[in-house]
Design an enzyme around this catalytic site. Sequence first.
Site, PDB file in Angstrom:
ATOM      1  N   GLY A 110      -9.167   5.684  -6.626  1.00 35.24           N
ATOM      2  CA  GLY A 110      -7.919   4.942  -6.755  1.00 35.24           C
ATOM      3  C   GLY A 110      -6.846   5.398  -5.792  1.00 35.24           C
TER       4      GLY A 110
ATOM      5  N   GLY B 243      -4.308   2.360 -13.645  1.00 36.23           N
ATOM      6  CA  GLY B 243      -5.562   1.956 -13.024  1.00 36.23           C
ATOM      7  C   GLY B 243      -6.747   2.403 -13.857  1.00 36.23           C
TER       8      GLY B 243
ATOM      9  CG  ASP C  13      -6.215  11.856  -6.214  1.00 35.11           C
ATOM     10  OD1 ASP C  13      -5.470  12.378  -5.368  1.00 35.11           O
ATOM     11  OD2 ASP C  13      -6.989  12.510  -6.930  1.00 35.11           O
TER      12      ASP C  13
ATOM     13  CG  ASN D  22      -8.441  14.553 -10.196  1.00 34.37           C
ATOM     14  OD1 ASN D  22      -8.238  15.739  -9.947  1.00 34.37           O
ATOM     15  ND2 ASN D  22      -9.192  13.789  -9.414  1.00 34.37           N
TER      16      ASN D  22
ATOM     17  CG  ASP E 295      -1.838   1.093   1.395  1.00 35.85           C
ATOM     18  OD1 ASP E 295      -1.678   2.134   0.716  1.00 35.85           O
ATOM     19  OD2 ASP E 295      -2.769   0.963   2.213  1.00 35.85           O
ATOM     20  CB  ILE E 296       1.392   4.017  -2.431  1.00 34.66           C
ATOM     21  CG1 ILE E 296       2.512   5.041  -2.643  1.00 34.66           C
ATOM     22  CG2 ILE E 296       0.033   4.684  -2.457  1.00 34.66           C
ATOM     23  CD1 ILE E 296       3.013   5.151  -4.005  1.00 34.66           C
TER      24      ILE E 296
END
Length: 168
Positions: free
Chosen positions: A32, A120, A34, A24, A10-11
Site C-alpha cells: 500500500g 486501506g 508504505d 506497519n 499520489d502521496i
Amino acid sequence: MPELIAVHGDITRQDVDAIVNAANNAMRGGGGVDGAIHRAGGPDILRDCIARFPHGLATGDAGWTTAGRLPARWVIHTVGPNHTAGERDRSLLVSCYRRSLEVADELGAVSVAFPLISAGVYGWPKQDAVAAAVETVSATSTRVAEVRLVGFDERTYRDIRDAIRVLG
C-alpha cells in the site's frame, strides 16, 4: 488550526515538507502507501528506518526518517490500527494524526501531506477514517500551516473534500 486541503493524487508526489507514511509496526516497508513511499523514496528510507526504529514502532505512535528521493524533506511514519485484525480502538487512529503533527512540529515542518491512515488493507471503515482525519487535524494545536489529506482514488478524495466542507 492548519489550512486543511483535500488532494486527489499520489502521496509520493506531494511537494511538502513532510509526507506521512501509513507504516506497519516492523518499520521495514510493506504494501500500500508504505510500499509506494519506500519504492519512490529509495533505499535511504529503509536504512533510516532500521537505524531509528530497531524494534519497530507502536500502534498510534509516529517518528521520522529522511525522505530519500521524494520531493518532501522528511517522511513521518505512523502505525495505524489494523481494524481487520481486531484493533478497533479509534483513539489509536486519532493518535496517529496527533503524533504525526507533533513530530512535524519538532522538525519545523510547515506543510504536511497525509494519506487516509488505516483505511486501506487495515480495513478501517472509510467514512470513519475520513472523519477521524478531518476532526483530529482540525482540533490539534500545531505550528503546521498546511495539511493535505491525499485521496489516491476519486471516491476517497471526494469523501475527504466533502468532510472538510462540512467542517466549514
